[in-house]
Write a protein that holds these residues in place. Structure first.
Motif, PDB file in Angstrom:
ATOM      1  N   TYR A  35      10.985  -5.144  -9.794  1.00 30.88           N
ATOM      2  CA  TYR A  35       9.916  -6.010 -10.283  1.00 30.88           C
ATOM      3  C   TYR A  35       9.523  -5.622 -11.702  1.00 30.88           C
ATOM      4  O   TYR A  35       9.688  -4.495 -12.118  1.00 30.88           O
ATOM      5  N   GLN A  76      11.726 -10.376 -11.065  1.00 32.28           N
ATOM      6  CA  GLN A  76      10.886 -10.860  -9.976  1.00 32.28           C
ATOM      7  C   GLN A  76       9.428 -10.491 -10.204  1.00 32.28           C
ATOM      8  O   GLN A  76       9.118  -9.416 -10.704  1.00 32.28           O
ATOM      9  N   PRO A  79       4.797  -8.386  -5.558  1.00 32.70           N
ATOM     10  CA  PRO A  79       3.847  -8.862  -4.563  1.00 32.70           C
ATOM     11  C   PRO A  79       2.421  -8.539  -4.992  1.00 32.70           C
ATOM     12  O   PRO A  79       2.160  -7.479  -5.539  1.00 32.70           O
ATOM     13  N   GLY A  80       1.527  -9.493  -4.779  1.00 31.16           N
ATOM     14  CA  GLY A  80       0.121  -9.288  -5.082  1.00 31.16           C
ATOM     15  C   GLY A  80      -0.325  -9.810  -6.433  1.00 31.16           C
ATOM     16  O   GLY A  80      -1.500 -10.082  -6.630  1.00 31.16           O
ATOM     17  N   ARG A  82       0.411 -12.708  -7.923  1.00 33.32           N
ATOM     18  CA  ARG A  82      -0.044 -14.103  -7.780  1.00 33.32           C
ATOM     19  C   ARG A  82      -1.405 -14.164  -7.076  1.00 33.32           C
ATOM     20  O   ARG A  82      -2.246 -14.985  -7.419  1.00 33.32           O
ATOM     21  N   GLU A 105       2.836 -17.368  -3.084  1.00 36.00           N
ATOM     22  CA  GLU A 105       2.902 -15.966  -2.636  1.00 36.00           C
ATOM     23  C   GLU A 105       3.302 -15.896  -1.163  1.00 36.00           C
ATOM     24  O   GLU A 105       4.151 -15.090  -0.776  1.00 36.00           O
ATOM     25  N   ARG A 106       2.708 -16.745  -0.348  1.00 36.16           N
ATOM     26  CA  ARG A 106       3.029 -16.758   1.086  1.00 36.16           C
ATOM     27  C   ARG A 106       4.491 -17.113   1.306  1.00 36.16           C
ATOM     28  O   ARG A 106       5.167 -16.513   2.141  1.00 36.16           O
ATOM     29  N   ARG A 108       6.991 -16.691  -0.870  1.00 37.51           N
ATOM     30  CA  ARG A 108       7.849 -15.639  -1.439  1.00 37.51           C
ATOM     31  C   ARG A 108       7.799 -14.361  -0.620  1.00 37.51           C
ATOM     32  O   ARG A 108       8.777 -13.660  -0.474  1.00 37.51           O
ATOM     33  N   PHE A 109       6.619 -14.044  -0.091  1.00 34.87           N
ATOM     34  CA  PHE A 109       6.432 -12.822   0.697  1.00 34.87           C
ATOM     35  C   PHE A 109       5.824 -13.204   2.042  1.00 34.87           C
ATOM     36  O   PHE A 109       4.590 -13.146   2.218  1.00 34.87           O
ATOM     37  N   GLU A 111       5.430 -11.791   4.736  1.00 37.40           N
ATOM     38  CA  GLU A 111       4.607 -10.768   5.383  1.00 37.40           C
ATOM     39  C   GLU A 111       3.149 -10.840   4.931  1.00 37.40           C
ATOM     40  O   GLU A 111       2.265 -10.239   5.544  1.00 37.40           O
ATOM     41  N   SER A 112       2.877 -11.590   3.865  1.00 41.66           N
ATOM     42  CA  SER A 112       1.504 -11.744   3.382  1.00 41.66           C
ATOM     43  C   SER A 112       0.799 -12.943   4.005  1.00 41.66           C
ATOM     44  O   SER A 112      -0.355 -13.213   3.681  1.00 41.66           O
TER      45      SER A 112
END
Length: 127
Positions: A35, A76, A79-80, A82, A105-106, A108-109, A111-112
């Motif tokens: 990242y 990339q 996470p977090g 955005r 965000e949801r 792309r990740f 798990e969030s």
């Protein structure tokens, strides 16, 4: 007689193996980071170190520039980031833009999802 010749045979083999490993590891190209964090960590640190000193508009502009640069460099977005930008948008009353970032965000990740869904629910009128 050289110092190396005076060492026991197994020590000479160990020394040769260590020297070979050190030389070989010097030729390895490190992998690029997964990242590009940009200013995000500094913004978060400043916000926690000196609460109230951050300006949501300037912080949002800095993160927007980071996102553009990250995408332009083909890296990339961590996470977090955005989510934090969505929070800054929400503070400015830019709820539609905040929702788009949270949904991205949801996606792309995954798990969030639970966290993001709670944030989205709190953004609904009357919450």
């Amino acid at each position: 007689m050289s110092t190396m010749q005076r060492l026991p045979h197994h020590w000479r083999l160990t020394a040769a193996a260590l020297l070979s490993a050190m030389l070989a590891s010097g030729c390895v190209t490190p992998e690029p980071p997964l990242y590009r964090w940009g200013n995000y960590q500094d913004l978060i640190y400043t916000g926690y170190k000196d609460p109230g000193s951050s300006d949501p508009v300037n912080d949002a502009l800095a993160l927007e520039e980071d996102l553009r640069r990250t995408e332009a460099e083909g890296m990339q977005i961590p996470p977090g980031v955005r989510i934090h930008l969505a929070y800054l948008y929400f503070e400015q009353g830019r709820t539609d833009e905040a929702r788009v970032l949270l949904e991205t965000e949801r996606a792309r990740f995954p798990e969030s999802a639970v966290f993001v869904d709670r944030l989205l629910a709190r953004m609904e009128p009357g919450q």
